[in-house]
Design a protein around this motif. Structure first.
Motif, PDB file in Angstrom:
ATOM      1  N   TYR A   7       5.376  -7.028  -0.217  1.00  0.00           N
ATOM      2  CA  TYR A   7       5.523  -6.766   1.216  1.00  0.00           C
ATOM      3  C   TYR A   7       6.632  -7.642   1.757  1.00  0.00           C
ATOM      4  O   TYR A   7       6.538  -8.875   1.739  1.00  0.00           O
ATOM      5  N   LYS A   8       7.721  -7.022   2.191  1.00  0.00           N
ATOM      6  CA  LYS A   8       8.883  -7.733   2.716  1.00  0.00           C
ATOM      7  C   LYS A   8       9.383  -8.792   1.745  1.00  0.00           C
ATOM      8  O   LYS A   8       9.720  -9.912   2.108  1.00  0.00           O
ATOM      9  N   GLY A   9       9.395  -8.415   0.461  1.00  0.00           N
ATOM     10  CA  GLY A   9       9.927  -9.293  -0.572  1.00  0.00           C
ATOM     11  C   GLY A   9       8.964 -10.357  -1.069  1.00  0.00           C
ATOM     12  O   GLY A   9       9.311 -11.154  -1.936  1.00  0.00           O
ATOM     13  N   LYS A  10       7.732 -10.373  -0.536  1.00  0.00           N
ATOM     14  CA  LYS A  10       6.752 -11.373  -0.948  1.00  0.00           C
ATOM     15  C   LYS A  10       5.477 -10.689  -1.435  1.00  0.00           C
ATOM     16  O   LYS A  10       5.221  -9.533  -1.145  1.00  0.00           O
ATOM     17  N   VAL A  11       4.669 -11.455  -2.168  1.00  0.00           N
ATOM     18  CA  VAL A  11       3.402 -10.929  -2.662  1.00  0.00           C
ATOM     19  C   VAL A  11       2.403 -10.871  -1.520  1.00  0.00           C
ATOM     20  O   VAL A  11       2.291 -11.802  -0.719  1.00  0.00           O
ATOM     21  N   GLY A  12       1.679  -9.766  -1.446  1.00  0.00           N
ATOM     22  CA  GLY A  12       0.648  -9.607  -0.436  1.00  0.00           C
ATOM     23  C   GLY A  12      -0.533  -8.858  -1.033  1.00  0.00           C
ATOM     24  O   GLY A  12      -0.485  -8.408  -2.193  1.00  0.00           O
ATOM     25  N   TYR A  13      -1.591  -8.732  -0.248  1.00  0.00           N
ATOM     26  CA  TYR A  13      -2.786  -8.050  -0.729  1.00  0.00           C
ATOM     27  C   TYR A  13      -3.327  -7.136   0.359  1.00  0.00           C
ATOM     28  O   TYR A  13      -3.330  -7.487   1.538  1.00  0.00           O
ATOM     29  N   VAL A  14      -3.778  -5.944  -0.058  1.00  0.00           N
ATOM     30  CA  VAL A  14      -4.355  -4.974   0.876  1.00  0.00           C
ATOM     31  C   VAL A  14      -5.690  -4.495   0.326  1.00  0.00           C
ATOM     32  O   VAL A  14      -5.902  -4.482  -0.895  1.00  0.00           O
ATOM     33  N   GLU A  15      -6.598  -4.116   1.215  1.00  0.00           N
ATOM     34  CA  GLU A  15      -7.902  -3.622   0.775  1.00  0.00           C
ATOM     35  C   GLU A  15      -7.734  -2.330  -0.009  1.00  0.00           C
ATOM     36  O   GLU A  15      -7.129  -1.361   0.460  1.00  0.00           O
ATOM     37  N   ALA A  16      -8.295  -2.313  -1.204  1.00  0.00           N
ATOM     38  CA  ALA A  16      -8.122  -1.182  -2.115  1.00  0.00           C
ATOM     39  C   ALA A  16      -8.702   0.118  -1.563  1.00  0.00           C
ATOM     40  O   ALA A  16      -8.169   1.202  -1.794  1.00  0.00           O
ATOM     41  N   LYS A  17      -9.781   0.018  -0.774  1.00  0.00           N
ATOM     42  CA  LYS A  17     -10.440   1.229  -0.280  1.00  0.00           C
ATOM     43  C   LYS A  17      -9.582   2.010   0.709  1.00  0.00           C
ATOM     44  O   LYS A  17      -9.884   3.165   1.021  1.00  0.00           O
ATOM     45  N   HIS A  18      -8.521   1.379   1.202  1.00  0.00           N
ATOM     46  CA  HIS A  18      -7.653   2.055   2.157  1.00  0.00           C
ATOM     47  C   HIS A  18      -6.332   2.516   1.527  1.00  0.00           C
ATOM     48  O   HIS A  18      -5.384   2.822   2.238  1.00  0.00           O
ATOM     49  N   ILE A  19      -6.300   2.542   0.200  1.00  0.00           N
ATOM     50  CA  ILE A  19      -5.101   2.998  -0.520  1.00  0.00           C
ATOM     51  C   ILE A  19      -5.439   4.246  -1.326  1.00  0.00           C
ATOM     52  O   ILE A  19      -6.425   4.281  -2.076  1.00  0.00           O
ATOM     53  N   THR A  20      -4.635   5.284  -1.160  1.00  0.00           N
ATOM     54  CA  THR A  20      -4.788   6.506  -1.953  1.00  0.00           C
ATOM     55  C   THR A  20      -3.538   6.682  -2.805  1.00  0.00           C
ATOM     56  O   THR A  20      -2.533   6.008  -2.606  1.00  0.00           O
ATOM     57  N   PHE A  21      -3.607   7.602  -3.741  1.00  0.00           N
ATOM     58  CA  PHE A  21      -2.473   7.823  -4.635  1.00  0.00           C
ATOM     59  C   PHE A  21      -1.871   9.213  -4.487  1.00  0.00           C
ATOM     60  O   PHE A  21      -1.019   9.632  -5.251  1.00  0.00           O
ATOM     61  N   THR A  22      -2.334   9.910  -3.451  1.00  0.00           N
ATOM     62  CA  THR A  22      -1.761  11.203  -3.094  1.00  0.00           C
ATOM     63  C   THR A  22      -1.289  11.120  -1.659  1.00  0.00           C
ATOM     64  O   THR A  22      -2.078  10.821  -0.756  1.00  0.00           O
ATOM     65  N   LYS A  23      -0.025  11.347  -1.460  1.00  0.00           N
ATOM     66  CA  LYS A  23       0.523  11.210  -0.115  1.00  0.00           C
ATOM     67  C   LYS A  23       0.002  12.322   0.784  1.00  0.00           C
ATOM     68  O   LYS A  23       0.110  13.499   0.488  1.00  0.00           O
TER      69      LYS A  23
END
Length: 255
Positions: free
Chosen positions: A159-175
Motif C-alpha cells: 500500500y503506497k509502497g509499504k507493507v500493509g494488512y487488510v481483513e481477508a473477509k473483505h477481499i474477493t478474487f473476482t472483480k
C-alpha cells in the motif's frame, strides 16, 4: 624528495594540494596510492574540497553510499577517496555499520475490495495503526498467493509502497463491476423548485433552479449506494451542486 613522495608526505601531515601549489582536479586534492577503510553514509551529505562547510561542493552523496575512507580529520570530518580525488565528508553522516537491506516484496496476486471502506493497517490486527482506506472495488496488491479458501484473518498487501494488512473477509478474487451513473432526475420536491448552488451548502450562492422531472447531468459518476448530501452536477456548462435528497439516480436499465 621526489614529487610522489612529497605528495604522500603532504597527505600524511594534512597539507592540501592548494597549500603546496600542486595541480588539482575539480578543486579537490589529487590522490595517490594508500590504504582505505570502507564506511557508509547514514544520510544524504555533501562531499567537499576541504573539511569545512564553506568549501566547494564536489558532489552530493546519497544515504547508504559506500565510502573509501582514508582517515579522520580535524573538526569531525572524514577524508575520503572518491573517483580518484580526495574529498571531505562530515563525520556525523558517516558510519562503519553496513546498511541492512530488506528484500523487496513482490506482488504475486491481485484482489478486490468488497467493502465500502476498508482500512489498511500497519500490522495484522484490527488494533494495528491505520495507514489509509480503500474504496469498494479497489484493486489490492497481494504479496502472497491467497485464495478464497485461505484461513488468514488478514492479507498482506503493498500500500503506497509499504507493507500493509487488510481483513481477508473483505477481499474477493473476482472483480465486481459496480454500476454507476452520470444522470439523475429531480423528484420529491412538491410544487417548489430545486435550487442549484455554487457550493455544497444551503448558504451558498443560488445559480438557478430545476423543475420536478428535469434531468441533471452529474459532474462525476455516482454508485447506487452513494451516501452524500450533495450531488455535483454540470449546470449551464459549469460545476454546481444540488441537494442529493431531491435527485434520483438513473441507470441505463432503469426508466
Amino acid at each position: 624528495m621526489n614529487r610522489q613522495s612529497f605528495l604522500i608526505y603532504a597527505l600524511a601531515t594534512g597539507l592540501t594540494a592548494s597549500t603546496l601549489s600542486l595541480p588539482t582536479t575539480a578543486n579537490a586534492e589529487t590522490a595517490v596510492a594508500f590504504e582505505t577503510k570502507v564506511m557508509y553514509t547514514n544520510h544524504g551529505v555533501y562531499a567537499r574540497t576541504a573539511p569545512n562547510t564553506t568549501s566547494s561542493i564536489v558532489t552530493t552523496l546519497a544515504k547508504n553510499t559506500e565510502l573509501q575512507v582514508i582517515d579522520g580529520s580535524k573538526k569531525s570530518w572524514y577524508r575520503v577517496l572518491l573517483d580518484g580525488e580526495i574529498v571531505y565528508v562530515y563525520g556525523q553522516y558517516v558510519t562503519s555499520e553496513k546498511p541492512t537491506t530488506t528484500p523487496a516484496l513482490k506482488v504475486v496476486k491481485k484482489g478486490y475490495v468488497s467493502k465500502a471502506k476498508l482500512s489498511v493497517r500497519a500490522s495484522a490486527s484490527a488494533k494495528g495503526k491505520k495507514r489509509g482506506t480503500l474504496k469498494e472495488g479497489a484493486t489490492v496488491q497481494l504479496t502472497q498467493n491467497y485464495t478464497a479458501a485461505s484461513k488468514d484473518t488478514f492479507f498482506q498487501v503493498l500500500y503506497k509502497g509499504k507493507v500493509g494488512y487488510v481483513e481477508a473477509k473483505h477481499i474477493t478474487f473476482t472483480k465486481k463491476e459496480v454500476a454507476t451513473t452520470k444522470t439523475g432526475v429531480v423528484r420529491n420536491i412538491g410544487t417548489v423548485t430545486l435550487k442549484v448552488r455554487q457550493e455544497p451548502s444551503v448558504t451558498s450562492t443560488i445559480l438557478g433552479t430545476l423543475q420536478k422531472g428535469e434531468k441533471v447531468k452529474f459532474a462525476t459518476a455516482y454508485k447506487k449506494d452513494t451516501a452524500v448530501e450533495w450531488y455535483k452536477i454540470i449546470y449551464k456548462g459549469k460545476p454546481a451542486y444540488v441537494s442529493a435528497q431531491y435527485v434520483t439516480l438513473v441507470f441505463p436499465n432503469e426508466k
